[in-house]
Design a protein around this motif. Sequence first.
Motif, short mmCIF file in Angstrom:
data_model
loop_
_atom_site.label_atom_id
_atom_site.label_comp_id
_atom_site.label_asym_id
_atom_site.label_seq_id
_atom_site.Cartn_x
_atom_site.Cartn_y
_atom_site.Cartn_z
N GLU A 58 -7.45 -14.40 4.36
CA GLU A 58 -7.97 -13.17 4.24
C GLU A 58 -6.82 -12.25 4.53
N VAL A 59 -6.91 -11.03 3.88
CA VAL A 59 -5.73 -10.34 4.11
C VAL A 59 -5.51 -9.60 5.58
N HIS A 60 -4.43 -10.07 6.01
CA HIS A 60 -4.17 -9.58 7.53
C HIS A 60 -3.21 -8.49 7.66
N TRP A 61 -3.25 -7.59 8.97
CA TRP A 61 -2.54 -6.60 8.96
C TRP A 61 -1.00 -6.89 8.83
N LYS A 62 -0.57 -8.00 9.34
CA LYS A 62 0.81 -8.31 8.96
C LYS A 62 1.26 -8.57 7.79
N SER A 63 0.34 -9.17 6.79
CA SER A 63 0.69 -9.12 5.33
C SER A 63 1.02 -7.79 4.65
N MET A 64 -0.18 -6.90 5.10
CA MET A 64 0.13 -5.66 4.54
C MET A 64 1.46 -4.86 4.91
N ILE A 65 1.80 -5.06 6.17
CA ILE A 65 3.09 -4.60 6.75
C ILE A 65 4.18 -4.81 5.84
N PHE A 66 4.11 -6.25 5.75
CA PHE A 66 5.55 -6.85 4.92
C PHE A 66 5.23 -6.64 3.45
N PHE A 67 4.07 -6.42 2.71
CA PHE A 67 3.80 -5.95 1.42
C PHE A 67 4.36 -4.60 1.30
N PHE A 68 4.19 -3.65 2.24
CA PHE A 68 4.70 -2.52 2.41
C PHE A 68 6.14 -2.17 2.52
N ILE A 69 6.65 -3.00 3.21
CA ILE A 69 8.09 -3.08 3.34
C ILE A 69 8.62 -3.42 2.05
N PHE A 70 8.03 -4.63 1.47
CA PHE A 70 8.48 -4.86 -0.07
C PHE A 70 8.68 -3.94 -1.20
N LEU A 71 7.48 -3.18 -0.90
CA LEU A 71 7.23 -1.97 -2.00
C LEU A 71 8.35 -0.92 -1.93
N ILE A 72 8.66 -0.64 -0.37
CA ILE A 72 9.53 0.37 -0.13
C ILE A 72 10.93 -0.10 -0.53
N LEU A 73 11.27 -1.36 -0.52
CA LEU A 73 12.76 -1.96 -0.95
C LEU A 73 12.90 -1.74 -2.38
N VAL A 74 11.71 -2.09 -3.12
CA VAL A 74 11.84 -2.17 -4.49
C VAL A 74 12.04 -0.72 -5.04
N TYR A 75 11.20 0.22 -4.38
CA TYR A 75 11.30 1.75 -4.73
C TYR A 75 12.84 2.37 -4.34
N CYS A 76 13.24 1.91 -3.34
CA CYS A 76 14.67 1.97 -3.13
C CYS A 76 15.70 1.84 -3.79
N ASP A 77 15.73 0.33 -4.51
CA ASP A 77 16.38 0.04 -5.50
C ASP A 77 16.33 0.74 -6.98
N TYR A 78 15.26 1.04 -7.10
CA TYR A 78 14.72 1.88 -8.49
C TYR A 78 15.42 3.26 -8.28
#
Length: 136
Positions: A38-58
């Motif tokens: 199931e979707v866990h709050w820890k997984s959402m935090i890591f996905f959010f960090i992943f999206l922030i890092l991709v945006y910063c590289d863009y």
Amino acid sequence: MKNYKIRWKPECSLAIIYWSITFICLFLGLTFILERAEVHWKSMIFFFIFLILVYCDYRRVIIFHKNGIQINYARFWKTDYFTFDQINFIRISGSLLMIYLKKQTLEMRLNKNADKKTCVIFYQKRYLWKQFKICI
């Protein structure tokens, strides 16, 4: 006047470290999802960090304005603006862009699909009187 944008990348070793950290966040997020089925709050935090890092590289881009060059870095709080009076020499060789300022030298790798000729034409049209030395 149209502002020209060219994407750039950091040095190869820094890019490898940056993308390794980015994909570690993605894989940790996927691991936490598969652990509980199931979707866990820890997984959402890591996905959010992943999206922030991709945006910063863009966000890494060189913007050619009418009066100077704006360089955006992956860190969202760091943006440099250099007027054409501060630039002594610009060299484009292969995929390497070097901007020689009066006090420092900036080295950046351009993306393979970056339009290097746009950069050269921009300088030749607007600032021929300054006689920038552009080597391709």
